[in-house]
Write a protein that holds these residues in place. Sequence first.
Motif, PDB file in Angstrom:
ATOM      1  N   LEU A 188       0.960  -0.928  -0.019  1.00 26.13           N
ATOM      2  CA  LEU A 188      -0.207  -0.045   0.321  1.00 26.13           C
ATOM      3  C   LEU A 188       0.722   1.338  -0.132  1.00 26.13           C
ATOM      4  O   LEU A 188       0.679   2.492  -1.052  1.00 26.13           O
ATOM      5  CB  LEU A 188      -1.223  -0.101   1.725  1.00 26.13           C
ATOM      6  CG  LEU A 188      -1.738   0.785   1.675  1.00 26.13           C
ATOM      7  CD1 LEU A 188      -2.607   1.243   0.571  1.00 26.13           C
ATOM      8  CD2 LEU A 188      -2.602   1.177   2.589  1.00 26.13           C
ATOM      9  N   LEU A 189       1.851   1.470   0.852  1.00 27.70           N
ATOM     10  CA  LEU A 189       2.181   2.414   0.820  1.00 27.70           C
ATOM     11  C   LEU A 189       3.777   2.556  -0.183  1.00 27.70           C
ATOM     12  O   LEU A 189       3.684   3.592  -0.570  1.00 27.70           O
ATOM     13  CB  LEU A 189       3.194   2.519   2.245  1.00 27.70           C
ATOM     14  CG  LEU A 189       2.926   2.916   3.748  1.00 27.70           C
ATOM     15  CD1 LEU A 189       3.577   2.382   4.534  1.00 27.70           C
ATOM     16  CD2 LEU A 189       2.312   4.185   3.599  1.00 27.70           C
ATOM     17  N   GLY A 190       3.857   1.638  -1.089  1.00 37.25           N
ATOM     18  CA  GLY A 190       5.119   1.238  -2.297  1.00 37.25           C
ATOM     19  C   GLY A 190       3.963   1.740  -3.582  1.00 37.25           C
ATOM     20  O   GLY A 190       4.465   2.751  -3.839  1.00 37.25           O
ATOM     21  N   THR A 191       2.715   1.823  -2.949  1.00 37.23           N
ATOM     22  CA  THR A 191       1.494   2.044  -4.262  1.00 37.23           C
ATOM     23  C   THR A 191       1.082   3.402  -4.319  1.00 37.23           C
ATOM     24  O   THR A 191       1.709   4.603  -5.536  1.00 37.23           O
ATOM     25  CB  THR A 191       0.459   0.996  -4.523  1.00 37.23           C
ATOM     26  OG1 THR A 191       1.095   0.302  -4.480  1.00 37.23           O
ATOM     27  CG2 THR A 191      -0.559   1.499  -5.318  1.00 37.23           C
ATOM     28  N   LEU A 192       0.893   4.174  -3.212  1.00 37.13           N
ATOM     29  CA  LEU A 192       0.947   5.106  -2.803  1.00 37.13           C
ATOM     30  C   LEU A 192       2.143   6.252  -3.550  1.00 37.13           C
ATOM     31  O   LEU A 192       2.219   7.298  -3.828  1.00 37.13           O
ATOM     32  CB  LEU A 192       0.905   5.786  -1.369  1.00 37.13           C
ATOM     33  CG  LEU A 192      -1.129   5.123  -1.140  1.00 37.13           C
ATOM     34  CD1 LEU A 192      -1.012   5.451   0.266  1.00 37.13           C
ATOM     35  CD2 LEU A 192      -1.945   5.983  -2.255  1.00 37.13           C
ATOM     36  N   VAL A 193       3.802   6.060  -2.779  1.00 38.45           N
ATOM     37  CA  VAL A 193       4.603   6.996  -2.747  1.00 38.45           C
ATOM     38  C   VAL A 193       4.619   6.684  -4.804  1.00 38.45           C
ATOM     39  O   VAL A 193       4.975   7.639  -5.163  1.00 38.45           O
ATOM     40  CB  VAL A 193       5.677   6.216  -2.191  1.00 38.45           C
ATOM     41  CG1 VAL A 193       7.056   6.843  -2.533  1.00 38.45           C
ATOM     42  CG2 VAL A 193       5.607   5.960  -0.508  1.00 38.45           C
ATOM     43  N   GLY A 194       4.387   5.827  -5.653  1.00 35.75           N
ATOM     44  CA  GLY A 194       4.768   5.809  -6.791  1.00 35.75           C
ATOM     45  C   GLY A 194       3.696   6.078  -7.231  1.00 35.75           C
ATOM     46  O   GLY A 194       4.186   6.773  -8.435  1.00 35.75           O
ATOM     47  N   ILE A 195       2.574   6.638  -6.759  1.00 32.27           N
ATOM     48  CA  ILE A 195       1.282   7.546  -7.584  1.00 32.27           C
ATOM     49  C   ILE A 195       2.058   8.863  -7.646  1.00 32.27           C
ATOM     50  O   ILE A 195       2.187   9.224  -8.450  1.00 32.27           O
ATOM     51  CB  ILE A 195       0.379   7.508  -7.108  1.00 32.27           C
ATOM     52  CG1 ILE A 195      -0.022   5.233  -7.318  1.00 32.27           C
ATOM     53  CG2 ILE A 195      -0.529   7.929  -7.489  1.00 32.27           C
ATOM     54  CD1 ILE A 195      -1.279   5.464  -6.810  1.00 32.27           C
ATOM     55  N   VAL A 196       2.410   9.103  -6.036  1.00 30.78           N
ATOM     56  CA  VAL A 196       2.964  10.513  -5.917  1.00 30.78           C
ATOM     57  C   VAL A 196       4.087  10.847  -6.787  1.00 30.78           C
ATOM     58  O   VAL A 196       3.932  11.764  -6.960  1.00 30.78           O
ATOM     59  CB  VAL A 196       3.440  10.274  -4.549  1.00 30.78           C
ATOM     60  CG1 VAL A 196       4.019  11.685  -4.319  1.00 30.78           C
ATOM     61  CG2 VAL A 196       2.007  10.802  -3.579  1.00 30.78           C
ATOM     62  N   VAL A 197       5.768   9.965  -6.849  1.00 35.20           N
ATOM     63  CA  VAL A 197       6.426  10.208  -7.788  1.00 35.20           C
ATOM     64  C   VAL A 197       6.468  10.199  -8.752  1.00 35.20           C
ATOM     65  O   VAL A 197       6.509  11.370  -9.479  1.00 35.20           O
ATOM     66  CB  VAL A 197       7.292   9.539  -6.841  1.00 35.20           C
ATOM     67  CG1 VAL A 197       8.617   9.588  -7.910  1.00 35.20           C
ATOM     68  CG2 VAL A 197       7.631   9.388  -5.799  1.00 35.20           C
ATOM     69  N   VAL A 198       5.500   9.470  -9.238  1.00 36.99           N
ATOM     70  CA  VAL A 198       5.429   9.095 -11.037  1.00 36.99           C
ATOM     71  C   VAL A 198       4.635  11.255 -11.192  1.00 36.99           C
ATOM     72  O   VAL A 198       3.976  11.062 -11.998  1.00 36.99           O
ATOM     73  CB  VAL A 198       4.235   8.120 -11.300  1.00 36.99           C
ATOM     74  CG1 VAL A 198       4.469   7.871 -12.744  1.00 36.99           C
ATOM     75  CG2 VAL A 198       5.395   7.235 -10.826  1.00 36.99           C
ATOM     76  N   GLY A 199       3.580  10.919 -10.018  1.00 39.86           N
ATOM     77  CA  GLY A 199       2.946  12.016 -11.329  1.00 39.86           C
ATOM     78  C   GLY A 199       3.412  13.092 -11.106  1.00 39.86           C
ATOM     79  O   GLY A 199       3.008  14.166 -11.262  1.00 39.86           O
ATOM     80  N   GLY A 209      13.730  27.178  -0.420  1.00 43.33           N
ATOM     81  CA  GLY A 209      13.984  24.788   0.369  1.00 43.33           C
ATOM     82  C   GLY A 209      13.439  24.767   0.983  1.00 43.33           C
ATOM     83  O   GLY A 209      13.303  23.570   1.111  1.00 43.33           O
ATOM     84  N   GLY A 210      11.819  25.271   1.139  1.00 49.06           N
ATOM     85  CA  GLY A 210      10.885  24.521   1.878  1.00 49.06           C
ATOM     86  C   GLY A 210      10.204  23.672   1.419  1.00 49.06           C
ATOM     87  O   GLY A 210       9.697  22.993   2.143  1.00 49.06           O
ATOM     88  N   LYS A 211      10.200  23.783   0.208  1.00 46.23           N
ATOM     89  CA  LYS A 211       9.519  22.070  -0.402  1.00 46.23           C
ATOM     90  C   LYS A 211      10.675  21.178   0.049  1.00 46.23           C
ATOM     91  O   LYS A 211       9.735  20.075  -0.261  1.00 46.23           O
ATOM     92  CB  LYS A 211       9.264  22.919  -1.823  1.00 46.23           C
ATOM     93  CG  LYS A 211       8.163  23.370  -1.847  1.00 46.23           C
ATOM     94  CD  LYS A 211       7.469  24.249  -3.590  1.00 46.23           C
ATOM     95  CE  LYS A 211       6.240  24.346  -3.733  1.00 46.23           C
ATOM     96  NZ  LYS A 211       6.501  24.638  -5.224  1.00 46.23           N
ATOM     97  N   LEU A 212      11.714  21.717  -0.278  1.00 42.37           N
ATOM     98  CA  LEU A 212      12.676  20.439  -0.408  1.00 42.37           C
ATOM     99  C   LEU A 212      12.811  19.629   1.440  1.00 42.37           C
ATOM    100  O   LEU A 212      12.604  18.237   2.022  1.00 42.37           O
ATOM    101  CB  LEU A 212      14.106  20.572  -1.003  1.00 42.37           C
ATOM    102  CG  LEU A 212      15.054  19.996  -0.975  1.00 42.37           C
ATOM    103  CD1 LEU A 212      15.011  18.790  -1.651  1.00 42.37           C
ATOM    104  CD2 LEU A 212      16.409  20.220  -1.395  1.00 42.37           C
ATOM    105  N   PHE A 213      12.882  21.071   2.015  1.00 41.42           N
ATOM    106  CA  PHE A 213      12.768  20.259   3.399  1.00 41.42           C
ATOM    107  C   PHE A 213      11.288  19.598   3.770  1.00 41.42           C
ATOM    108  O   PHE A 213      11.197  18.864   4.477  1.00 41.42           O
ATOM    109  CB  PHE A 213      13.226  21.287   4.539  1.00 41.42           C
ATOM    110  CG  PHE A 213      12.650  20.898   6.106  1.00 41.42           C
ATOM    111  CD1 PHE A 213      14.079  20.982   6.858  1.00 41.42           C
ATOM    112  CD2 PHE A 213      11.550  21.218   6.100  1.00 41.42           C
ATOM    113  CE1 PHE A 213      13.748  20.971   7.404  1.00 41.42           C
ATOM    114  CE2 PHE A 213      11.989  21.838   7.695  1.00 41.42           C
ATOM    115  CZ  PHE A 213      12.948  20.969   8.177  1.00 41.42           C
ATOM    116  N   VAL A 214      10.751  20.154   3.691  1.00 47.89           N
ATOM    117  CA  VAL A 214       9.388  19.788   3.927  1.00 47.89           C
ATOM    118  C   VAL A 214       9.060  17.537   2.810  1.00 47.89           C
ATOM    119  O   VAL A 214       8.776  16.615   3.938  1.00 47.89           O
ATOM    120  CB  VAL A 214       7.977  20.093   3.247  1.00 47.89           C
ATOM    121  CG1 VAL A 214       6.991  18.956   3.453  1.00 47.89           C
ATOM    122  CG2 VAL A 214       7.847  21.554   3.869  1.00 47.89           C
ATOM    123  N   SER A 215       9.083  18.442   1.913  1.00 44.69           N
ATOM    124  CA  SER A 215       9.942  16.720   1.046  1.00 44.69           C
ATOM    125  C   SER A 215      10.590  15.089   2.012  1.00 44.69           C
ATOM    126  O   SER A 215      10.068  14.241   2.283  1.00 44.69           O
ATOM    127  CB  SER A 215      10.300  17.223  -0.795  1.00 44.69           C
ATOM    128  OG  SER A 215      11.566  17.184  -0.422  1.00 44.69           O
TER     129      SER A 215
END
Length: 266
Positions: free
Chosen positions: A40-51, A86-92
Amino acid sequence: MVPHDTALGHAVPLHTSGGGLVPRGTRVQVFDSIFEVFLLLGTLVGIVVVGYMGLKAYQYRRGADHDDGDVSRPVLGELPRGSEGGGKLFVSFGMSAIIVVSLISWTYLTLLYVEDPGQSAADPEALEVEVIGGQFSWTYVYPNGHQTNVLRAPADTDVHLTVTSRDVFHNYGIPELRVKSDAIPGQTTDTWFVAEEPGTYTAHCYELCGSGHSFMDGEVIIMEPAAFDEWYANTAASDDGTTGNASNASVSLAPGRLVAATGVGA
């Protein structure tokens, strides 16, 4: 006292599924839960990254109908505008660290439960069987001293295995029941399982132990409790005719455990 209703005292398993954060149940249920969480987590992370990658590819696409002034392209050596320093980078990175650490902690706590031999030892009426590896077969010794090359156990019952070896390093495993434990000469390791349904499985050796390693398999038969009781009542404190001479070695286990002499030939 754990409820039981058969001659050998088959217990209602202590490994019952619960609704807590850390999964409980049989080894199969626990490992299935771990797989489902990672999937589940791998699928969610994959969707976010690819999206996100697809979004940026669309924003910075190059084409006849695309105006370069529509977006602010990154410049080498400069922080992208709109990145809020660099806020977005820090959050990610922060979110990634939280997810990874939480997943590692949850998996560790889950495996502590699975690998704790006390889970089965806590059940005074669990079936205890000694597993002895030898080139190139497995020998099982029951509480009444009966020895056999076929592991028989009742369904829906805690089965506690004490694993050792008479010669070289082996590794005992029943993949369908998610059982895996080292077999070390002069030492013992503990593991457990609960088979929910009757069936036939295969035990393998997962440690390269010699020329016959590939053939070091053993049959595991899970029976209905009543059928197992009938079979067990007809066993004797002796070899069943398949394990050879039982007088060559002595294996002593921890206090309260089975103490049996065995020395089965290959």
